[in-house]
Motif scaffolding. Sequence first.
Motif, short mmCIF file in Angstrom:
data_model
loop_
_atom_site.label_atom_id
_atom_site.label_comp_id
_atom_site.label_asym_id
_atom_site.label_seq_id
_atom_site.Cartn_x
_atom_site.Cartn_y
_atom_site.Cartn_z
N TYR A 77 -20.70 34.39 -9.03
CA TYR A 77 -21.05 33.87 -7.71
C TYR A 77 -19.93 34.13 -6.72
N PHE A 78 -18.71 34.23 -7.24
CA PHE A 78 -17.54 34.45 -6.38
C PHE A 78 -16.75 35.65 -6.87
N ASP A 79 -17.42 36.74 -7.13
CA ASP A 79 -16.74 37.93 -7.62
C ASP A 79 -16.08 38.66 -6.46
N GLU A 80 -14.81 38.31 -6.22
CA GLU A 80 -14.10 38.90 -5.09
C GLU A 80 -13.74 40.35 -5.33
N SER A 81 -13.93 40.82 -6.57
CA SER A 81 -13.66 42.23 -6.86
C SER A 81 -14.92 43.08 -6.69
N ALA A 82 -16.07 42.41 -6.48
CA ALA A 82 -17.32 43.14 -6.31
C ALA A 82 -17.25 44.00 -5.06
N GLN A 83 -17.61 45.27 -5.19
CA GLN A 83 -17.54 46.20 -4.08
C GLN A 83 -18.94 46.40 -3.49
N PRO A 84 -19.16 45.99 -2.25
CA PRO A 84 -20.48 46.17 -1.65
C PRO A 84 -20.70 47.61 -1.21
N THR A 85 -21.94 47.97 -1.04
CA THR A 85 -22.23 49.25 -0.41
C THR A 85 -22.12 49.07 1.09
N MET A 94 -26.89 40.33 9.87
CA MET A 94 -28.27 39.93 10.16
C MET A 94 -28.43 38.41 10.14
N SER A 95 -27.84 37.80 9.13
CA SER A 95 -27.93 36.34 9.03
C SER A 95 -26.94 35.83 8.00
N PHE A 96 -26.59 34.58 8.12
CA PHE A 96 -25.71 33.94 7.16
C PHE A 96 -26.37 33.89 5.79
N GLU A 97 -27.68 33.64 5.79
CA GLU A 97 -28.42 33.58 4.53
C GLU A 97 -28.36 34.91 3.80
N ARG A 98 -28.48 36.01 4.55
CA ARG A 98 -28.42 37.34 3.95
C ARG A 98 -27.06 37.57 3.29
N MET A 99 -26.00 37.18 3.98
CA MET A 99 -24.67 37.36 3.41
C MET A 99 -24.48 36.51 2.16
N MET A 100 -24.98 35.28 2.18
CA MET A 100 -24.80 34.37 1.05
C MET A 100 -25.59 34.81 -0.17
N PHE A 124 -17.44 23.50 -2.52
CA PHE A 124 -18.35 22.35 -2.60
C PHE A 124 -19.79 22.82 -2.65
N TRP A 125 -20.13 23.78 -1.81
CA TRP A 125 -21.51 24.31 -1.81
C TRP A 125 -21.86 24.87 -3.18
N PHE A 126 -20.93 25.62 -3.77
CA PHE A 126 -21.15 26.20 -5.09
C PHE A 126 -21.31 25.12 -6.15
N ALA A 127 -20.47 24.08 -6.09
CA ALA A 127 -20.55 22.99 -7.06
C ALA A 127 -21.91 22.30 -6.99
N CYS A 128 -22.44 22.15 -5.79
CA CYS A 128 -23.77 21.55 -5.61
C CYS A 128 -24.86 22.45 -6.18
N THR A 181 -28.10 14.53 -5.77
CA THR A 181 -27.31 13.49 -5.11
C THR A 181 -26.67 13.99 -3.82
N TYR A 182 -26.23 15.24 -3.81
CA TYR A 182 -25.47 15.76 -2.67
C TYR A 182 -26.27 16.71 -1.77
N ASP A 183 -27.58 16.68 -1.87
CA ASP A 183 -28.39 17.64 -1.09
C ASP A 183 -28.11 17.57 0.41
N ASP A 184 -28.07 16.36 0.96
CA ASP A 184 -27.81 16.21 2.40
C ASP A 184 -26.42 16.71 2.76
N ALA A 185 -25.45 16.38 1.92
CA ALA A 185 -24.08 16.81 2.17
C ALA A 185 -23.96 18.32 2.06
N GLN A 186 -24.62 18.90 1.07
CA GLN A 186 -24.57 20.35 0.91
C GLN A 186 -25.17 21.05 2.12
N GLN A 187 -26.28 20.53 2.62
CA GLN A 187 -26.91 21.13 3.79
C GLN A 187 -26.01 21.03 5.01
N GLN A 188 -25.32 19.90 5.16
CA GLN A 188 -24.43 19.74 6.31
C GLN A 188 -23.27 20.73 6.24
#
Length: 221
Positions: A77-85, A94-100, A124-128, A181-188
């Motif tokens: 989920y956090f592969d900082e060595s991953a090389q994008p095209t 295009m959007s934050f969702e696309r990047m995520m 925190f988002w990842f932990a949720c 439990t943390y859905d609201d917090a994760q969304q914020q």
Amino acid sequence: MGSEREEMRQRQMQVHQEAAASVLHARHRMGNTPTNASNACCFCWCCCCSCSCLTVRSEDETIQRSTFERRTEGNSYFDESAQPTLDDASSWTMSFERMMKSAAGRGCFRQFLRTEFSEENMMFWFACEELKKETNKTVVEEKVRQIYEDFISILSPKEVSLDSRVREVINRNMLEPTSHTYDDAQQQIYTLMQRDSYPRFINSSAYTDVLKSLEEPPPEP
């Protein structure tokens, strides 16, 4: 202004103490009450009190934080060595969702957040996200507690910024901890990253450097 900030902090401390009592109640139901529960100063596992056990608790939290960081290191989920095209990296605008949705995008964005000292938002988002995949009730309650200590406690160095409404929702949810439990917090926090950090990332030299590194060199004459 000073009195308002102090009043807000006292309110946050009250919410944390109520949440701590809720989790202690849940542990008692499970037959997992801490052996030091008779000592009132140790009821507050979220570290709201100022008793002498804070020194030991601080050392425990350091171990817990490093343990969490080791869990995320090397995670796909956090592969900082991953090389994008180039197409992948270009699509992040295009959007934050696309990047995520891109493993490389999440890795680059996390690196950027680290430079802004706000990496805890992504963690925190990842932990949720991980919590929502869990189905075992005992494991869920333990993960809920761990997330609270890592990211919600006002004395945690990785505390995320949540408003009082969401904190009160968390407090109520702690009475019966679930994978949501943390859905609201994760969304914020997701919205905070989307509206605040994401535009800065897209306009940053860090993102520009990623694109440049992926561009094909011009043909030699």
